[in-house]
Design a protein around this motif. Structure first.
Motif, short mmCIF file in Angstrom:
data_model
loop_
_atom_site.label_atom_id
_atom_site.label_comp_id
_atom_site.label_asym_id
_atom_site.label_seq_id
_atom_site.Cartn_x
_atom_site.Cartn_y
_atom_site.Cartn_z
N ALA A 109 46.50 35.05 56.77
CA ALA A 109 46.08 35.46 58.11
C ALA A 109 47.11 35.06 59.16
O ALA A 109 47.44 35.82 60.08
N HIS A 110 47.63 33.85 59.02
CA HIS A 110 48.66 33.38 59.96
C HIS A 110 49.89 34.29 59.92
O HIS A 110 50.37 34.75 60.97
N TRP A 111 50.41 34.57 58.72
CA TRP A 111 51.63 35.36 58.61
C TRP A 111 51.42 36.81 59.04
O TRP A 111 52.27 37.39 59.74
N LEU A 112 50.31 37.41 58.66
CA LEU A 112 50.06 38.79 59.07
C LEU A 112 49.95 38.89 60.58
O LEU A 112 50.45 39.85 61.19
N GLY A 113 49.30 37.92 61.20
CA GLY A 113 49.20 37.93 62.65
C GLY A 113 50.56 37.83 63.32
O GLY A 113 50.82 38.50 64.33
N ARG A 114 51.46 37.04 62.76
CA ARG A 114 52.80 36.94 63.32
C ARG A 114 53.56 38.25 63.24
O ARG A 114 54.44 38.53 64.06
N TYR A 115 53.22 39.08 62.24
CA TYR A 115 53.91 40.36 62.08
C TYR A 115 53.17 41.51 62.76
O TYR A 115 53.52 42.67 62.55
N GLY A 116 52.17 41.20 63.56
CA GLY A 116 51.54 42.22 64.37
C GLY A 116 50.31 42.88 63.77
O GLY A 116 49.80 43.87 64.33
N TYR A 117 49.79 42.38 62.68
CA TYR A 117 48.58 42.94 62.08
C TYR A 117 47.33 42.39 62.77
O TYR A 117 47.32 41.26 63.24
N GLU A 118 46.29 43.20 62.77
CA GLU A 118 44.96 42.74 63.17
C GLU A 118 44.26 42.27 61.90
O GLU A 118 44.09 43.03 60.96
N VAL A 119 43.85 41.00 61.89
CA VAL A 119 43.34 40.40 60.66
C VAL A 119 41.89 39.95 60.83
O VAL A 119 41.55 39.29 61.82
N THR A 120 41.07 40.31 59.87
CA THR A 120 39.70 39.82 59.78
C THR A 120 39.55 39.08 58.46
O THR A 120 39.94 39.59 57.41
N VAL A 121 39.03 37.87 58.52
CA VAL A 121 38.79 37.08 57.31
C VAL A 121 37.28 36.91 57.15
O VAL A 121 36.60 36.44 58.07
N VAL A 122 36.77 37.28 55.98
CA VAL A 122 35.35 37.10 55.69
C VAL A 122 35.21 35.97 54.69
O VAL A 122 35.97 35.89 53.71
N GLU A 123 34.26 35.07 54.93
CA GLU A 123 34.09 33.87 54.11
C GLU A 123 32.59 33.65 53.85
O GLU A 123 31.79 33.63 54.78
N ALA A 124 32.25 33.49 52.57
CA ALA A 124 30.84 33.34 52.20
C ALA A 124 30.23 32.06 52.75
O ALA A 124 29.04 32.03 53.09
N ALA A 125 31.01 31.01 52.85
CA ALA A 125 30.49 29.73 53.37
C ALA A 125 30.21 29.85 54.87
O ALA A 125 30.85 30.65 55.57
N PRO A 126 29.29 29.05 55.38
CA PRO A 126 28.96 29.14 56.81
C PRO A 126 30.04 28.59 57.73
O PRO A 126 30.02 28.82 58.94
N ALA A 127 31.02 27.86 57.19
CA ALA A 127 32.12 27.29 57.97
C ALA A 127 33.26 27.00 57.01
O ALA A 127 33.12 27.20 55.79
N LEU A 128 34.39 26.54 57.54
CA LEU A 128 35.49 26.13 56.66
C LEU A 128 34.99 25.10 55.66
O LEU A 128 34.22 24.21 56.01
N ARG A 129 35.47 25.20 54.43
CA ARG A 129 35.10 24.23 53.41
C ARG A 129 35.99 23.00 53.59
O ARG A 129 37.19 23.05 53.33
N GLU A 130 35.39 21.91 54.01
CA GLU A 130 36.16 20.71 54.36
C GLU A 130 36.39 19.78 53.18
O GLU A 130 37.21 18.89 53.24
N GLY A 131 35.65 19.94 52.10
CA GLY A 131 35.73 18.99 51.00
C GLY A 131 36.88 19.26 50.06
O GLY A 131 37.85 19.95 50.37
N GLY A 132 36.76 18.71 48.87
CA GLY A 132 37.76 18.93 47.83
C GLY A 132 38.70 17.77 47.66
O GLY A 132 38.82 16.88 48.51
N GLN A 133 39.41 17.78 46.53
CA GLN A 133 40.37 16.74 46.20
C GLN A 133 41.64 16.88 47.04
O GLN A 133 41.85 17.88 47.73
#
Length: 393
Positions: A18-42
């Motif tokens: 999403a970051h790189w496409l936005g820099r190149y002028g694309y309109e970006v939509t990201v869909v994510e099943a979780a209700p927010a960013l997943r903060e956990g993990g190793q």
């Protein structure tokens, strides 16, 4: 150049793209099943010039260095606590190691000014038309996008819809991995300590931002298991069965597991997709070439996002040519990195003889140095400098 792109998945690959496409002028939509960013993990790591170059060009390297855990040295012990093997921090942590949640947040914030996020939703259908790809969602209204990217992990919904069922592409490698948080009752700093029994690893790790919190990490050998990935109780029972009677610190681990509100459990598997693109839809990261652990998936994800966005920009949105160039450049690199994942379960949770051989070999400094050098070689790649090339167009 430009157009509107749907990215499924707000993990490492999706937020980096999403970051790189936005820099190149694309309109970006990201869909994510979780209700927010997943903060956990190793903790996740980067190693080698290719990884660090992409992070630098993304503009996040210095911020990630400020969040660097410093790596964690590791020890393997027997049931009495006697040390069997010691691993240096650079073996497990690479040159930059950060908590997965910190990495996702940094990438998310880098692309946020030019990205729309739809949290708590998911793709349910993809229909390619003359105008683009008509996408239906679980809750949002249908929309049409020029391009669709499946960056939604090893169990990718986009891959299932556009390419076919998961069993065609995902190979179980004979082990499962689980992790959760628990009190740091051993007072561990930047280190991990783990017990090996035949086919099992039970490990505790310090170095969490909160010194009172530690990570539990479990790996166990098992054939493909049938369980509900949304049923926390069922998953806890599977893990408890494998840790029962092992001794050492496993009673405390099991006590914390019973009360854990968040838990990760998944097979150690590998994704092999013969072609990463189908029409206007393309796969990225673990959806295309995942290896659950040990396959440098984090570094591959940020490199792949950089290459996919760069090729789309370089080909002025000609997705057919861009997708072909992306796969031609990245597939050999990704498959070379994946090989580490094939051996990961057997390395972490070996059988009795395999454990003895692993410890005997890695306790030799020359063998350890050779393995570190091999990791650097696997992560090496000659990267195009897309930002410089596109700046002169």
């Amino acid at each position: 150049m430009g157009g509107n792109v749907l990215v499924s998945g707000a993990g490492i690959a999706g937020t980096a793209l999403a970051h790189w496409l936005g820099r190149y002028g694309y309109e970006v939509t990201v869909v994510e099943a979780a209700p927010a960013l997943r903060e956990g993990g190793q903790a996740v790591d980067f190693r080698g010039e290719a990884h660090l170059t992409v992070l630098e060009r993304t503009g996040v390297l210095e911020r990630l260095r400020a969040l660097d855990t410093g790596g964690r040295a590791g020890r393997y012990v027997d049931r009495t606590g006697r040390q069997r093997l010691a691993l240096p921090a650079e073996f497990t942590g690479g040159e930059v190691e950060v908590h997965r949640g910190d990495l996702v947040r940094v990438l998310y914030e880098a692309g946020l000014p030019h990205t729309e996020y739809l949290f708590g939703d998911s793709v349910t259908g993809l229909t390619e038309t003359a105008e683009g790809v008509r996408v239906t969602f679980r809750t949002a209204a249908p929309r049409t996008f020029d391009l669709v990217v499946g960056a939604d992990g090893l169990h990718s919904t986009v891959r299932r819809i556009a390419f076919g069922p998961e069993e065609r592409y995902v190979t179980h490698l004979g082990h499962y991995a689980a992790t959760w948080k628990l009190p740091n009752h051993l007072g561990l700093g930047r280190e991990t300590v783990g017990l090996n029994a035949p086919g099992v690893l039970a490990q505790l790790g310090g170095g969490h931002p909160d010194p009172e919190v530690a990570d539990a990490f479990v790996v166990f050998a098992a054939p493909r298991l049938a369980y509900d990935r949304r049923d926390l109780g069922q998953q806890k029972a599977l893990i408890a069965e494998r840790l029962a009677g092992l001794g050492w610190e496993t009673p405390a681990m099991l006590a914390s597991l019973r009360g854990a509100e968040e838990l990760y459990l998944d097979s150690i598997s590998r994704a092999d997709v013969p072609r990463w693109a189908a029409g206007r839809t393309v796969l990225l990261g673990d959806a295309a070439c995942g290896a659950t652990i040990g396959g440098m998936g984090t570094g591959t994800a940020v490199v792949a996002a950089y290459v996919l966005a760069g090729e789309l920009a370089r080909h002025d949105g000609d997705h057919t040519a861009a997708y072909a160039a992306y796969e031609r450049l990245l597939r050999p690199y990704a498959e070379r990195c994946q090989k580490g994942g094939d051996r990961c379960g057997r390395f972490l949770a070996p059988g009795r003889i395999g454990g003895w051989l692993r410890d005997a070999m890695l306790n030799r400094p020359r063998v350890m140095a050779w393995m570190l050098a091999e990791g650097q070689k696997a992560a090496a790649m000659d990267l195009p400098d897309y930002p410089a090339a596109l700046a002169h167009r």
